[in-house]
Design a protein around this motif. Structure first.
Motif, PDB file in Angstrom:
ATOM      1  N   GLY A   1       8.182   5.931  -0.472  1.00  0.00           N
ATOM      2  CA  GLY A   1       7.856   6.317   0.892  1.00  0.00           C
ATOM      3  C   GLY A   1       8.381   5.322   1.906  1.00  0.00           C
ATOM      4  O   GLY A   1       8.955   4.285   1.562  1.00  0.00           O
TER       5      GLY A   1
ATOM      6  N   TRP B   1       0.867  -1.173   0.000  1.00  0.00           N
ATOM      7  CA  TRP B   1       0.000   0.000   0.000  1.00  0.00           C
ATOM      8  C   TRP B   1       0.907   1.227   0.000  1.00  0.00           C
ATOM      9  O   TRP B   1       1.058   1.917   0.997  1.00  0.00           O
ATOM     10  CB  TRP B   1      -0.919   0.000   1.222  1.00  0.00           C
ATOM     11  CG  TRP B   1      -2.024  -0.988   1.082  1.00  0.00           C
ATOM     12  CD1 TRP B   1      -3.250  -0.746   0.517  1.00  0.00           C
ATOM     13  CD2 TRP B   1      -2.051  -2.353   1.486  1.00  0.00           C
ATOM     14  NE1 TRP B   1      -4.023  -1.877   0.539  1.00  0.00           N
ATOM     15  CE2 TRP B   1      -3.298  -2.889   1.137  1.00  0.00           C
ATOM     16  CE3 TRP B   1      -1.136  -3.200   2.087  1.00  0.00           C
ATOM     17  CZ2 TRP B   1      -3.671  -4.196   1.378  1.00  0.00           C
ATOM     18  CZ3 TRP B   1      -1.488  -4.514   2.321  1.00  0.00           C
ATOM     19  CH2 TRP B   1      -2.746  -4.997   1.970  1.00  0.00           C
ATOM     20  N   ASN B   2       1.537   1.460  -1.131  1.00  0.00           N
ATOM     21  CA  ASN B   2       2.495   2.546  -1.222  1.00  0.00           C
ATOM     22  C   ASN B   2       2.693   2.924  -2.685  1.00  0.00           C
ATOM     23  O   ASN B   2       2.183   2.266  -3.593  1.00  0.00           O
ATOM     24  CB  ASN B   2       3.834   2.144  -0.589  1.00  0.00           C
ATOM     25  CG  ASN B   2       4.701   3.337  -0.302  1.00  0.00           C
ATOM     26  OD1 ASN B   2       4.204   4.436  -0.097  1.00  0.00           O
ATOM     27  ND2 ASN B   2       6.007   3.141  -0.304  1.00  0.00           N
ATOM     28  N   TRP B   3       3.430   4.008  -2.890  1.00  0.00           N
ATOM     29  CA  TRP B   3       3.704   4.510  -4.230  1.00  0.00           C
ATOM     30  C   TRP B   3       5.209   4.595  -4.458  1.00  0.00           C
ATOM     31  O   TRP B   3       5.980   4.807  -3.510  1.00  0.00           O
ATOM     32  CB  TRP B   3       3.115   5.915  -4.412  1.00  0.00           C
ATOM     33  CG  TRP B   3       1.638   5.992  -4.234  1.00  0.00           C
ATOM     34  CD1 TRP B   3       0.960   6.160  -3.057  1.00  0.00           C
ATOM     35  CD2 TRP B   3       0.648   5.915  -5.258  1.00  0.00           C
ATOM     36  NE1 TRP B   3      -0.383   6.183  -3.283  1.00  0.00           N
ATOM     37  CE2 TRP B   3      -0.610   6.043  -4.630  1.00  0.00           C
ATOM     38  CE3 TRP B   3       0.701   5.760  -6.641  1.00  0.00           C
ATOM     39  CZ2 TRP B   3      -1.813   6.017  -5.345  1.00  0.00           C
ATOM     40  CZ3 TRP B   3      -0.481   5.732  -7.352  1.00  0.00           C
ATOM     41  CH2 TRP B   3      -1.721   5.851  -6.714  1.00  0.00           C
TER      42      TRP B   3
ATOM     43  N   PHE C   1       0.071  10.176  -0.973  1.00  0.00           N
ATOM     44  CA  PHE C   1       1.368  10.743  -1.338  1.00  0.00           C
ATOM     45  C   PHE C   1       1.243  12.260  -1.394  1.00  0.00           C
ATOM     46  O   PHE C   1       0.132  12.810  -1.422  1.00  0.00           O
ATOM     47  CB  PHE C   1       1.882  10.189  -2.677  1.00  0.00           C
ATOM     48  CG  PHE C   1       0.986  10.447  -3.863  1.00  0.00           C
ATOM     49  CD1 PHE C   1       1.178  11.553  -4.666  1.00  0.00           C
ATOM     50  CD2 PHE C   1      -0.037   9.562  -4.173  1.00  0.00           C
ATOM     51  CE1 PHE C   1       0.363  11.785  -5.769  1.00  0.00           C
ATOM     52  CE2 PHE C   1      -0.852   9.779  -5.281  1.00  0.00           C
ATOM     53  CZ  PHE C   1      -0.656  10.892  -6.076  1.00  0.00           C
TER      54      PHE C   1
ATOM     55  N   GLY D   1       3.102   1.596   4.399  1.00  0.00           N
ATOM     56  CA  GLY D   1       3.501   2.609   3.436  1.00  0.00           C
ATOM     57  C   GLY D   1       2.960   3.975   3.671  1.00  0.00           C
ATOM     58  O   GLY D   1       2.347   4.582   2.808  1.00  0.00           O
ATOM     59  N   GLY D   2       3.129   4.592   4.831  1.00  0.00           N
ATOM     60  CA  GLY D   2       2.731   5.977   5.009  1.00  0.00           C
ATOM     61  C   GLY D   2       1.774   6.123   6.162  1.00  0.00           C
ATOM     62  O   GLY D   2       1.385   5.174   6.824  1.00  0.00           O
TER      63      GLY D   2
ATOM     64  N   LEU E   1       7.559  -2.693   1.491  1.00  0.00           N
ATOM     65  CA  LEU E   1       6.633  -1.742   2.109  1.00  0.00           C
ATOM     66  C   LEU E   1       5.200  -2.216   2.066  1.00  0.00           C
ATOM     67  O   LEU E   1       4.341  -1.681   2.765  1.00  0.00           O
ATOM     68  CB  LEU E   1       6.750  -0.380   1.406  1.00  0.00           C
ATOM     69  CG  LEU E   1       8.044   0.364   1.648  1.00  0.00           C
ATOM     70  CD1 LEU E   1       8.068   1.659   0.848  1.00  0.00           C
ATOM     71  CD2 LEU E   1       8.247   0.657   3.129  1.00  0.00           C
TER      72      LEU E   1
ATOM     73  N   MET F   1      -2.872   4.860   1.682  1.00  0.00           N
ATOM     74  CA  MET F   1      -2.167   4.933   0.407  1.00  0.00           C
ATOM     75  C   MET F   1      -2.233   6.354  -0.136  1.00  0.00           C
ATOM     76  O   MET F   1      -2.946   6.667  -1.093  1.00  0.00           O
ATOM     77  CB  MET F   1      -2.761   3.939  -0.588  1.00  0.00           C
ATOM     78  CG  MET F   1      -1.840   3.639  -1.753  1.00  0.00           C
ATOM     79  SD  MET F   1      -2.357   2.176  -2.643  1.00  0.00           S
ATOM     80  CE  MET F   1      -1.213   2.269  -4.024  1.00  0.00           C
TER      81      MET F   1
ATOM     82  N   LEU G   1       5.267   9.829   3.783  1.00  0.00           N
ATOM     83  CA  LEU G   1       4.624   9.579   2.506  1.00  0.00           C
ATOM     84  C   LEU G   1       5.608   9.751   1.357  1.00  0.00           C
ATOM     85  O   LEU G   1       6.589  10.490   1.459  1.00  0.00           O
ATOM     86  CB  LEU G   1       3.450  10.549   2.315  1.00  0.00           C
ATOM     87  CG  LEU G   1       2.347  10.532   3.375  1.00  0.00           C
ATOM     88  CD1 LEU G   1       1.294  11.589   3.055  1.00  0.00           C
ATOM     89  CD2 LEU G   1       1.706   9.172   3.460  1.00  0.00           C
ATOM     90  N   THR G   2       5.334   9.072   0.257  1.00  0.00           N
ATOM     91  CA  THR G   2       6.136   9.255  -0.947  1.00  0.00           C
ATOM     92  C   THR G   2       5.940  10.668  -1.480  1.00  0.00           C
ATOM     93  O   THR G   2       4.825  11.197  -1.468  1.00  0.00           O
ATOM     94  CB  THR G   2       5.725   8.238  -2.025  1.00  0.00           C
ATOM     95  OG1 THR G   2       5.683   6.938  -1.441  1.00  0.00           O
ATOM     96  CG2 THR G   2       6.706   8.247  -3.176  1.00  0.00           C
TER      97      THR G   2
END
Length: 291
Positions: A170, A149-151, A245, A288-289, A283, A243, A175-176
């Protein structure tokens, strides 16, 4: 002692005064809250401030759809109110006229929706074609990889990074970051190794689904400096809400400094885990954030 009751005219006068006072207080409250920002928000009918050159097309479609909806609603409610008064029963023994059908009305409610849908379809296709117009030689290209669950964002052939590809991902605590340059076009190439996600930055007035096995792309030109929130707009699992960014639209000098810092940090080439369509640095299992 006999109690006296106020005359009907007196009661009506008091009621009118009460209604006037309440209406005045409500109007004062509304007017005192009408800042310039609130006024602009009403003009956009709920949309955030636009942040890309392509936002104008979607704004026009959004406002036009609201105008069409209000016009149709006013027409329908007008007919309902008119019929309620025009054909109301005027006496207890009155029997309404019995009819089997009304040809003009049946033609009206058959043809009118077709016209409304056709007009909305025409303008929607027209605006979407403009939004999706291909940019042959964009100033920047960014590969977007979305996974639970990330970018991950990969910037291709960036001059400030020595002509190399650099990337940003990220962490569980941050966050990314997506960095863009105001006034310079960018093409996003979308990819997902697992499930359907959706790349959405509300201030860009645009989103596009990221479907596994179907790489898609779109282009835009940021038009406003600032930091904006991006998110996944497709339910992709139990950590979907995390999720997110951040989008930083900056000038070219700040963008070049960031690209150089990514290269200096060793974030060059393809993010670890992306070449085999797996998750980035594990991640997917860490969330992921933050939300």
């Amino acid at each position: 002692m006999r109690r006296t009751h106020p005359e009907p005219a007196t009661r009506r006068s008091r009621l009118r005064r009460t209604v006037s006072v309440c209406f005045g207080a409500l109007s004062l409250l509304v007017l005192t809250g009408c800042t310039q920002e609130t006024t602009d928000q009403w003009k956009r009918l709920g949309l955030p401030p636009p942040a890309s050159n392509e936002s104008a097309y979607m704004k026009e479609l959004w406002i036009g759809s609201w105008i069409a909806a209000l016009a149709v609603g006013a027409f329908v409610w007008g007919l309902i109110i008119w019929a309620s008064f025009r054909y109301r029963r005027r006496s207890d023994d009155e029997l309404p006229t019995q009819v089997r059908y009304n040809l003009p009305i049946e033609v009206l409610y058959t043809i009118t929706p077709v016209i409304v849908v056709a007009v909305l379809f025409f303008f929607t296709v027209q605006k979407v074609d403009k939004i999706n117009a291909e940019v042959n030689h964009p100033d920047h290209q960014v590969n977007v990889s979305a996974q639970r669950w990330n970018w991950a964002f990969s910037y291709l052939d960036e001059t400030a990074a020595g002509g190399r590809d650099v990337y940003d991902v990220g962490t569980p605590s941050q966050l990314t970051q997506l960095w863009l340059v105001k006034g310079e076009s960018v093409t996003f190439n979308l990819h997902s190794p697992d499930v359907i996600h959706s790349f959405w930055v509300p201030s860009f007035y645009f989103k596009l689904d990221i479907i596994p096995g179907r790489d898609q792309s779109f282009s835009l030109t940021p038009s406003a400096l600032g930091t904006f929130t991006g998110r996944c707009a497709e339910l992709c699992g139990y950590l979907h809400s995390k999720m997110l960014f951040e989008v930083h639209v900056v000038d070219r000098a700040a963008f070049d400094r960031h690209m150089s810092s990514l290269a200096d940090a060793g974030q060059v080439g393809v993010p670890r885990g992306q070449s085999d369509s797996s998750t980035v640095s594990g991640l997917a299992t860490s969330g992921g954030g933050t939300s």
